[in-house]
Design a protein around this motif. Structure first.
Motif, PDB file in Angstrom:
ATOM      1  N   GLY A 213       0.805  -1.204   0.000  1.00 17.39           N
ATOM      2  CA  GLY A 213       0.000   0.000   0.000  1.00 17.39           C
ATOM      3  C   GLY A 213       0.842   1.259   0.000  1.00 17.39           C
ATOM      4  O   GLY A 213       2.001   1.257  -0.421  1.00 17.39           O
ATOM      5  N   SER A 214       0.257   2.362   0.497  1.00 19.58           N
ATOM      6  CA  SER A 214       0.913   3.673   0.470  1.00 19.58           C
ATOM      7  C   SER A 214       1.656   3.912   1.775  1.00 19.58           C
ATOM      8  O   SER A 214       1.093   3.745   2.858  1.00 19.58           O
ATOM      9  CB  SER A 214      -0.114   4.776   0.252  1.00 19.58           C
ATOM     10  OG  SER A 214      -0.761   4.621  -1.002  1.00 19.58           O
ATOM     11  N   THR A 243      14.913  -7.216  -3.138  1.00 20.93           N
ATOM     12  CA  THR A 243      15.377  -6.113  -3.980  1.00 20.93           C
ATOM     13  C   THR A 243      14.455  -4.921  -3.795  1.00 20.93           C
ATOM     14  O   THR A 243      13.366  -5.030  -3.225  1.00 20.93           O
ATOM     15  CB  THR A 243      15.406  -6.531  -5.457  1.00 20.93           C
ATOM     16  OG1 THR A 243      14.069  -6.915  -5.852  1.00 20.93           O
ATOM     17  CG2 THR A 243      16.377  -7.683  -5.690  1.00 20.93           C
ATOM     18  N   GLY A 244      14.890  -3.762  -4.319  1.00 23.17           N
ATOM     19  CA  GLY A 244      14.096  -2.544  -4.241  1.00 23.17           C
ATOM     20  C   GLY A 244      14.120  -1.941  -2.848  1.00 23.17           C
ATOM     21  O   GLY A 244      15.057  -2.149  -2.071  1.00 23.17           O
ATOM     22  N   ASP A 245      13.053  -1.193  -2.569  1.00 26.76           N
ATOM     23  CA  ASP A 245      12.965  -0.496  -1.277  1.00 26.76           C
ATOM     24  C   ASP A 245      12.381  -1.402  -0.200  1.00 26.76           C
ATOM     25  O   ASP A 245      11.574  -0.984   0.630  1.00 26.76           O
ATOM     26  CB  ASP A 245      12.095   0.759  -1.422  1.00 26.76           C
ATOM     27  CG  ASP A 245      12.748   1.814  -2.293  1.00 26.76           C
ATOM     28  OD1 ASP A 245      13.961   1.713  -2.528  1.00 26.76           O
ATOM     29  OD2 ASP A 245      12.026   2.723  -2.751  1.00 26.76           O
ATOM     30  N   PHE A 246      12.792  -2.658  -0.204  1.00 32.20           N
ATOM     31  CA  PHE A 246      12.248  -3.644   0.713  1.00 32.20           C
ATOM     32  C   PHE A 246      13.387  -4.264   1.508  1.00 32.20           C
ATOM     33  O   PHE A 246      14.525  -4.317   1.049  1.00 32.20           O
ATOM     34  CB  PHE A 246      11.462  -4.717  -0.046  1.00 32.20           C
ATOM     35  CG  PHE A 246      10.343  -4.150  -0.866  1.00 32.20           C
ATOM     36  CD1 PHE A 246       9.078  -4.003  -0.342  1.00 32.20           C
ATOM     37  CD2 PHE A 246      10.571  -3.727  -2.172  1.00 32.20           C
ATOM     38  CE1 PHE A 246       8.042  -3.468  -1.094  1.00 32.20           C
ATOM     39  CE2 PHE A 246       9.542  -3.183  -2.939  1.00 32.20           C
ATOM     40  CZ  PHE A 246       8.276  -3.049  -2.397  1.00 32.20           C
ATOM     41  N   ALA A 247      13.080  -4.761   2.702  1.00 28.73           N
ATOM     42  CA  ALA A 247      14.115  -5.346   3.556  1.00 28.73           C
ATOM     43  C   ALA A 247      13.518  -6.484   4.365  1.00 28.73           C
ATOM     44  O   ALA A 247      12.325  -6.457   4.715  1.00 28.73           O
ATOM     45  CB  ALA A 247      14.700  -4.299   4.491  1.00 28.73           C
ATOM     46  N   ALA A 277       8.856   9.001  -4.143  1.00 29.99           N
ATOM     47  CA  ALA A 277       7.416   8.952  -4.329  1.00 29.99           C
ATOM     48  C   ALA A 277       7.071   8.089  -5.532  1.00 29.99           C
ATOM     49  O   ALA A 277       7.876   7.881  -6.441  1.00 29.99           O
ATOM     50  CB  ALA A 277       6.863  10.361  -4.501  1.00 29.99           C
ATOM     51  N   GLY A 278       5.864   7.546  -5.529  1.00 26.99           N
ATOM     52  CA  GLY A 278       5.369   6.764  -6.656  1.00 26.99           C
ATOM     53  C   GLY A 278       5.437   5.277  -6.407  1.00 26.99           C
ATOM     54  O   GLY A 278       5.747   4.813  -5.300  1.00 26.99           O
ATOM     55  N   HIS A 300       5.334  -4.838  -3.907  1.00 27.18           N
ATOM     56  CA  HIS A 300       4.933  -3.540  -4.446  1.00 27.18           C
ATOM     57  C   HIS A 300       4.434  -2.633  -3.325  1.00 27.18           C
ATOM     58  O   HIS A 300       3.752  -3.067  -2.394  1.00 27.18           O
ATOM     59  CB  HIS A 300       3.812  -3.704  -5.487  1.00 27.18           C
ATOM     60  CG  HIS A 300       3.234  -2.388  -5.938  1.00 27.18           C
ATOM     61  ND1 HIS A 300       2.012  -1.925  -5.504  1.00 27.18           N
ATOM     62  CD2 HIS A 300       3.735  -1.427  -6.759  1.00 27.18           C
ATOM     63  CE1 HIS A 300       1.768  -0.740  -6.056  1.00 27.18           C
ATOM     64  NE2 HIS A 300       2.799  -0.422  -6.834  1.00 27.18           N
ATOM     65  N   GLY A 301       4.790  -1.367  -3.443  1.00 25.56           N
ATOM     66  CA  GLY A 301       4.282  -0.345  -2.543  1.00 25.56           C
ATOM     67  C   GLY A 301       4.327   1.000  -3.234  1.00 25.56           C
ATOM     68  O   GLY A 301       4.973   1.163  -4.273  1.00 25.56           O
TER      69      GLY A 301
END
Length: 653
Positions: A213-214, A243-247, A277-278, A300-301
């Motif tokens: 979510g957001s 990967t990405g903005d995840f941990a 953002a986004g 996804h977020g």
């Protein structure tokens, strides 16, 4: 008792028992020993808390009983490690430790010099209930043993060490986490020479996607918990990555080369912290010895970029010590997307606190802050910070508070004690002082018991100013002691001062006019004191002898006095000088009883051309205990008659 733990101490030839749940519903923290004949209770200085369902084993190399966990009636499942040396319990503080649990099993392996722990009903982050993990205690630390195979999750199983086989042997147990509950009848062995077939490892995830979510940019999301199950027939070896903005913020899964036994489950917890953002995308990937490797689930977020402003109105407050403060309006405005702002406060004084209604708002909305100041907070300048938190963003608004001392005053009476004869009064000065800016003081007065009169000269005085009160003792007031209380009020402050009043009876005063004046007498017309006495130096003159100021009409001298309770007599002397006839000029004396209202003529009107001193005696028995007014009256019919009378030596006999 039930649910106690018991082991054999081979070094001391004792059975050692700890804890239990007794027939009275009490959880015990007692330590008992049995020597084959007699049970005896040990009384160490310190012990583990009361509990049941603990795991316990005897370390025959170190000669220590090792105990872990159990269920405490207050704290629930425990995760503490203790050792008993036959005299005292010692709490060990290893890190890490097994999860808190009870109804687990423990046994000592003397070949490997390890105390082995298995299963039990546990609690950990994101999970609780029966477990199937294996841990080993070496006397200093707990180490997780990732076995190739493991019994299913269970609690209440039995486990001992078989010294002939050199293996741990486990049997039974139950799982209350499924319906209906399962009760195991299987037997397992752990030790050297036990081989686990490779089988066909498989990995199964509890989630196939990860949607967060957001989330504010830079802020962490709520955790997403993924259950990782070794669902094949052989030990699973794997490695997880994102990967990405995840941990991966938490995991209790083994890292290669440690295996996850078939049928076992571990947790992998992922959080999302957007850096921009986004839409933000990533993946949670597992690689290992399973056919579907690598196995990924998409993540996804959405990153939300927002900010806000915050202000407080009024930003400056003042009050008097002990009085409340007015409410403060906290206003916010959104910058970008609106988010939820959590409000809190910081204060530089423990006695100053604040609350918010509501305590969280959408940016752009407002809240009311109520500041409470304890009565113990001393006068001075203070501050409260209004803190707004929205994700990782924090802003403050400052409110200053000035607390003034309580205005106060003092009030004193001077003189503080007076004596009043009947018919007299006195003015008492009321002096005040201002403390901490006190303003106007309202005054009131009362007398106890009732009797004397009290008249305030001022209904109020400025603090630091002076007022006065007139206290009178009318005739008829019972002689004795009275208290006049003057009370001052300024705001919430009230202070009083008192005047002790003594009231006495009044007899005849200055009856011989030897004071040289008419003190004590009331007069009308023409009256004077002259040096022509009956005795002494002076006498009183009633009327006008003529020159230099001709006069016609009545002249009087009068005095009110108390008649003794015994009555007695009134005596006075007079000498009349009459210039005409009694029809036009005369002298008379009357006695008026102020209680009964009766007036008695004690000397009938007379006119004597050149009289001599004459004595008059009046019996006062009919006026005993009352107060009366004696009046001498000289009447002059014309300005040429020159009639007057001298009186002297007026007294009570």
């Amino acid at each position: 008792m039930v649910f106690a733990a018991m082991v054999y101490d081979s070094a001391r030839n004792r059975m050692v028992l700890f804890g239990a749940f007794n027939q009275f519903g009490l959880w015990l923290s007692e330590t008992w020993e049995y020597d084959g004949t007699t049970w005896s209770q040990a009384h160490p200085a310190g012990s583990p808390s009361p509990r049941q369902g603990v795991g316990m084993a005897f370390d025959s190399t170190r000669h220590r009983v090792v105990m872990f966990g159990g269920s405490d009636p207050n704290a629930g499942r425990m995760a503490d490690t203790w050792e008993w040396d036959g005299a005292s319990w010692t709490r060990m503080t290893p890190s890490p430790s097994p999860y808190a649990r009870f109804w687990h099993s423990m046994a000592y392996d003397p070949v490997r010099d390890r105390t082995v722990l298995f299963g039990g009903d546990h609690i950990q982050a994101y999970s609780l209930g029966e477990e199937n993990d294996t841990w080993e205690w070496d006397g200093a630390q707990w180490i997780r043993d990732w076995t190739d195979a493991a019994p299913s999750v269970r609690a209440g199983q039995s486990m001992v060490y078989d010294s002939l086989l050199g293996r741990m042997v486990l049997f039974g147990g139950f799982n209350a986490g499924v319906t209906p509950n399962t009760y195991a009848r299987d037997t397992w062995e752990l030790g050297t020479g036990v081989l686990t077939p490779a089988g066909s490892p498989q990995l199964t995830l509890s989630s196939t996607t990860g949607e967060f979510g957001s989330v504010d940019v830079g802020a962490p999301s709520q955790p997403a918990v993924n259950g990782v199950t070794s669902s094949g027939t052989g030990p699973l070896v794997m490695t997880a990555s994102v990967t990405g903005d995840f941990a991966i913020s938490f995991t209790d899964c083994p890292a290669a080369p440690d295996p996850l036994a078939a049928g076992s489950t571990c947790l992998s917890v992922v959080t999302f912290s957007p850096t921009a953002a986004g839409d933000r995308y990533g993946a949670l990937t597992f690689t290992g010895n399973f056919p579907a490797s690598p196995l990924s689930i998409p993540l996804h977020g959405v990153g939300i970029a927002r900010d806000f402003t915050i202000s407080a109105s009024p930003s400056t407050l003042s009050t008097t010590q002990g009085y409340p403060l007015p409410p403060v309006t906290v206003t916010t405005s959104a910058i970008g997307d609106a988010g939820t702002i959590t409000l809190s406060y910081l204060s530089n004084e423990p006695g100053i606190s604040a609350s918010f209604s509501p305590s969280s708002i959408t940016s752009g909305a407002a809240s009311t802050m109520t500041i409470a100041v304890a009565s113990t907070v001393q006068p001075g300048d203070y501050g409260v910070s209004v803190v707004g938190n929205e994700g990782t963003i924090t802003h403050r608004a400052e409110v200053t508070i000035q607390i003034f001392p309580i205005p106060d005053f003092t009030i004193t009476a001077n003189p503080a004690a007076i004596t009043l004869a009947h018919g007299t009064s006195a003015d008492v000065v009321l002096a005040t002082t201002a403390i901490n800016g006190a303003a106007s003081i309202s005054l009131s007065a009362a007398v106890s018991p009732a009797g004397p009169t009290v008249i305030l000269g001022n209904a109020s005085v400025p603090a630091g100013g002076i007022g006065f009160v007139t206290i009178g003792a009318p005739f008829g007031v019972t002689p004795g002691a009275y208290t006049v209380t003057v009370t001052g009020v300024e705001g919430s402050m009230v202070h009083s001062t008192t005047v002790a009043v003594t009231v006495t009876s009044k007899g005849l005063v200055n009856g011989g006019f030897e004071s040289g004046d008419l003190a004590g007498w009331s007069q009308t017309g023409v009256d004077a004191v002259i040096n022509f006495p009956h005795a002494g130096t002076y006498s009183g003159q009633v009327g006008n002898p003529g020159s230099p100021n001709p006069f016609s009409g009545d002249s009087t001298l009068a005095q009110t006095f108390d008649v003794p309770a015994s009555g007695g007599k009134l005596v006075f002397w007079y000498r009349n000088f009459c210039g005409d006839k009694v029809k036009t000029d005369w002298f008379t004396a009357t006695l008026h009883d102020e209680v009964t209202g009766a007036t008695t003529t004690v000397l009938s009107p007379l006119c004597t051309k050149n009289g001599s001193w004459t004595k008059v005696t009046v019996n006062l028995s009919s006026h005993a205990g009352n107060y009366v007014t004696l009046t001498f009256l000289d009447h002059q019919g014309s300005t040429t008659s020159n009639t007057f009378t001298l009186v002297d030596d007026v007294a009570l006999a």
